[in-house]
Design an enzyme around this catalytic site. Structure first.
Site, PDB file in Angstrom:
ATOM      1  N   ASP A  42      53.885 108.874 -58.847  1.00 43.66           N
ATOM      2  CA  ASP A  42      54.064 108.955 -57.398  1.00 43.66           C
ATOM      3  C   ASP A  42      55.352 109.750 -57.175  1.00 43.66           C
ATOM      4  O   ASP A  42      56.450 109.236 -57.394  1.00 43.66           O
ATOM      5  CB  ASP A  42      54.184 107.534 -56.831  1.00 43.66           C
ATOM      6  CG  ASP A  42      54.558 107.523 -55.356  1.00 43.66           C
ATOM      7  OD1 ASP A  42      54.771 108.607 -54.777  1.00 43.66           O
ATOM      8  OD2 ASP A  42      54.659 106.419 -54.788  1.00 43.66           O
ATOM      9  N   GLY A  64      51.147 116.600 -50.973  1.00 42.75           N
ATOM     10  CA  GLY A  64      51.167 116.246 -49.550  1.00 42.75           C
ATOM     11  C   GLY A  64      49.753 116.286 -49.022  1.00 42.75           C
ATOM     12  O   GLY A  64      48.916 117.055 -49.510  1.00 42.75           O
ATOM     13  N   SER A 102      53.869 124.859 -44.065  1.00 41.19           N
ATOM     14  CA  SER A 102      52.583 125.351 -43.557  1.00 41.19           C
ATOM     15  C   SER A 102      52.779 126.189 -42.303  1.00 41.19           C
ATOM     16  O   SER A 102      53.718 125.969 -41.523  1.00 41.19           O
ATOM     17  CB  SER A 102      51.680 124.169 -43.206  1.00 41.19           C
ATOM     18  OG  SER A 102      50.571 124.599 -42.436  1.00 41.19           O
ATOM     19  N   ASN A 103      51.840 127.090 -42.102  1.00 44.16           N
ATOM     20  CA  ASN A 103      51.825 127.883 -40.864  1.00 44.16           C
ATOM     21  C   ASN A 103      51.713 126.989 -39.631  1.00 44.16           C
ATOM     22  O   ASN A 103      52.072 127.413 -38.528  1.00 44.16           O
ATOM     23  CB  ASN A 103      50.690 128.899 -40.915  1.00 44.16           C
ATOM     24  CG  ASN A 103      49.321 128.273 -40.749  1.00 44.16           C
ATOM     25  OD1 ASN A 103      48.855 128.093 -39.635  1.00 44.16           O
ATOM     26  ND2 ASN A 103      48.671 127.905 -41.858  1.00 44.16           N
ATOM     27  N   HIS A 104      51.233 125.734 -39.815  1.00 42.01           N
ATOM     28  CA  HIS A 104      51.062 124.863 -38.662  1.00 42.01           C
ATOM     29  C   HIS A 104      52.402 124.353 -38.115  1.00 42.01           C
ATOM     30  O   HIS A 104      52.434 123.703 -37.066  1.00 42.01           O
ATOM     31  CB  HIS A 104      50.074 123.745 -38.990  1.00 42.01           C
ATOM     32  CG  HIS A 104      48.711 124.305 -39.268  1.00 42.01           C
ATOM     33  ND1 HIS A 104      47.929 124.865 -38.279  1.00 42.01           N
ATOM     34  CD2 HIS A 104      48.050 124.495 -40.434  1.00 42.01           C
ATOM     35  CE1 HIS A 104      46.809 125.342 -38.828  1.00 42.01           C
ATOM     36  NE2 HIS A 104      46.857 125.137 -40.129  1.00 42.01           N
ATOM     37  N   TYR A 127      50.728 116.936 -38.407  1.00 44.98           N
ATOM     38  CA  TYR A 127      50.882 117.604 -39.715  1.00 44.98           C
ATOM     39  C   TYR A 127      51.970 118.679 -39.613  1.00 44.98           C
ATOM     40  O   TYR A 127      52.876 118.753 -40.451  1.00 44.98           O
ATOM     41  CB  TYR A 127      49.524 118.200 -40.094  1.00 44.98           C
ATOM     42  CG  TYR A 127      49.514 119.118 -41.293  1.00 44.98           C
ATOM     43  CD1 TYR A 127      49.634 118.611 -42.582  1.00 44.98           C
ATOM     44  CD2 TYR A 127      49.344 120.501 -41.136  1.00 44.98           C
ATOM     45  CE1 TYR A 127      49.604 119.468 -43.684  1.00 44.98           C
ATOM     46  CE2 TYR A 127      49.304 121.349 -42.219  1.00 44.98           C
ATOM     47  CZ  TYR A 127      49.436 120.826 -43.494  1.00 44.98           C
ATOM     48  OH  TYR A 127      49.400 121.680 -44.579  1.00 44.98           O
ATOM     49  N   LYS A 131      55.747 119.044 -41.378  1.00 48.25           N
ATOM     50  CA  LYS A 131      56.199 120.211 -42.152  1.00 48.25           C
ATOM     51  C   LYS A 131      57.525 120.754 -41.608  1.00 48.25           C
ATOM     52  O   LYS A 131      58.414 121.120 -42.376  1.00 48.25           O
ATOM     53  CB  LYS A 131      55.118 121.309 -42.134  1.00 48.25           C
ATOM     54  CG  LYS A 131      53.860 120.942 -42.914  1.00 48.25           C
ATOM     55  CD  LYS A 131      54.150 120.708 -44.388  1.00 48.25           C
ATOM     56  CE  LYS A 131      52.892 120.561 -45.224  1.00 48.25           C
ATOM     57  NZ  LYS A 131      53.194 120.240 -46.640  1.00 48.25           N
ATOM     58  N   SER A 156      46.193 130.403 -45.261  1.00 46.68           N
ATOM     59  CA  SER A 156      44.925 129.768 -45.663  1.00 46.68           C
ATOM     60  C   SER A 156      44.675 130.077 -47.133  1.00 46.68           C
ATOM     61  O   SER A 156      44.180 131.161 -47.467  1.00 46.68           O
ATOM     62  CB  SER A 156      43.775 130.299 -44.806  1.00 46.68           C
ATOM     63  OG  SER A 156      44.099 130.142 -43.439  1.00 46.68           O
ATOM     64  N   ARG A 165      39.751 134.212 -38.638  1.00 45.46           N
ATOM     65  CA  ARG A 165      41.197 133.937 -38.750  1.00 45.46           C
ATOM     66  C   ARG A 165      41.703 134.194 -40.166  1.00 45.46           C
ATOM     67  O   ARG A 165      42.793 134.717 -40.362  1.00 45.46           O
ATOM     68  CB  ARG A 165      41.464 132.486 -38.333  1.00 45.46           C
ATOM     69  CG  ARG A 165      42.924 132.070 -38.457  1.00 45.46           C
ATOM     70  CD  ARG A 165      43.130 130.690 -37.836  1.00 45.46           C
ATOM     71  NE  ARG A 165      44.495 130.232 -38.003  1.00 45.46           N
ATOM     72  CZ  ARG A 165      44.925 129.520 -39.036  1.00 45.46           C
ATOM     73  NH1 ARG A 165      44.083 129.142 -39.995  1.00 45.46           N
ATOM     74  NH2 ARG A 165      46.184 129.150 -39.099  1.00 45.46           N
TER      75      ARG A 165
END
Ligand code: 15L
Length: 257
Positions: A42, A64, A102-104, A127, A131, A156, A165
């Site tokens: 972990d 993650g 992440s791009n998010h 999410y 990040k 992606s 996209r």
């Protein structure tokens, strides 16, 4: 370099571990699930992780939950676990981190031709909030403890692009390895946030900071454009025309509500 990879049993983890080993790095594969050559741990558990990091030059932290969840789960998966990794790095004397953001983190930014990495955080989901917060946590460990950190806002990741996209956001397995290796070996890394995509003709994220670090992407989603553009547009495609985070910006995508 001796490099520990967390999330090594996941799709990007397997590709990056194999690619780094192919480039001559000594890779320590870590994941919650044990599988061939992957050590089960972990990685959010600092006491358990620390002994496995002794002798490592760097950590590539890819572990993650890649999906949208509740805020509590997102903070746990991205912030608490990353904190555990950073603490283990300090305890084991590991000085460099490549982190899979992440791009998010900026998903609600309206589409425009080039989006720089120093744009304001504009997460599209919990999410994305997780990040952004993890990027900021890495920044704290750079300033307080001198850990060199590259946070990669990955687009992606997939063997090949499948949606409209993806023609802009695709990161090929080969380019993922090239990007991570550039961050591992860049001589002057302190703290940076970079976009992680291939050399896509239709890319809308600024790749210059990554190139300045030594990233030389080879793949381009354009090779798949004719095939993808021949398919009818979906509802998700329409979100991707408005926001860089694409379908993550749909009202029904916010988790845990
Ligand atoms: C991500 O960060 C997600 O982990 C992945 O599931 C994809 O949604 C990707 O971004 C993307 O934007 O395509």
């Amino acid at each position: 370099m001796r490099v520990a990879v967390t999330g090594a049993a996941g799709s990007i983890g397997m590709a990056v571990s194999a690619g780094l080993a192919g480039r001559g790095h000594d890779v320590v594969r870590l994941d919650r699930v044990s599988s061939d050559r992957v050590r089960s741990v972990d990685v959010g558990d600092t006491a358990a992780l620390t002994p496995l990091l002794h002798g490592c030059d760097a950590v590539v932290h890819l572990a993650g939950n890649p999906h949208e969840t509740s805020l509590v789960e997102a903070l746990d998966s991205h912030v608490r676990v990353t904190h555990g990794v950073l603490e283990a790095m300090c305890a084991a004397g590991v000085r460099r981190l490549v982190y899979a953001s992440s791009n998010h983190a900026v998903g609600f930014t309206p589409r425009n031709p080039v989006l720089r990495a120093d744009t304001r955080p504009r997460p599209d989901t919990f999410y994305g909030v997780g990040k952004v917060a993890a990027e900021v946590l890495c920044s704290l460990y750079t300033d307080r403890f001198g850990i060199a950190a590259a946070c990669l806002r990955i687009g992606s990741f997939a063997d090949r692009p499948r949606t409209r996209r993806d023609l802009s956001t695709w990161l090929s397995p080969g380019d993922a390895v090239r990007l991570v290796d550039a961050c591992l070996t860049a001589p002057d890394l302190e703290f940076t946030v970079l976009y992680g995509i291939s050399a896509n003709t239709r890319g809308w994220w600024d790749l210059e900071p990554a190139r300045a670090l030594g990233y030389r992407p080879i793949d381009d989603a354009e090779a798949f454009a004719a095939e993808i553009l021949a398919t009818p547009k979906s509802r998700d495609d329409r979100f991707a025309e408005r926001y860089v985070g694409g379908e993550f910006c749909r009202p029904d995508r916010l988790g845990g509500r």
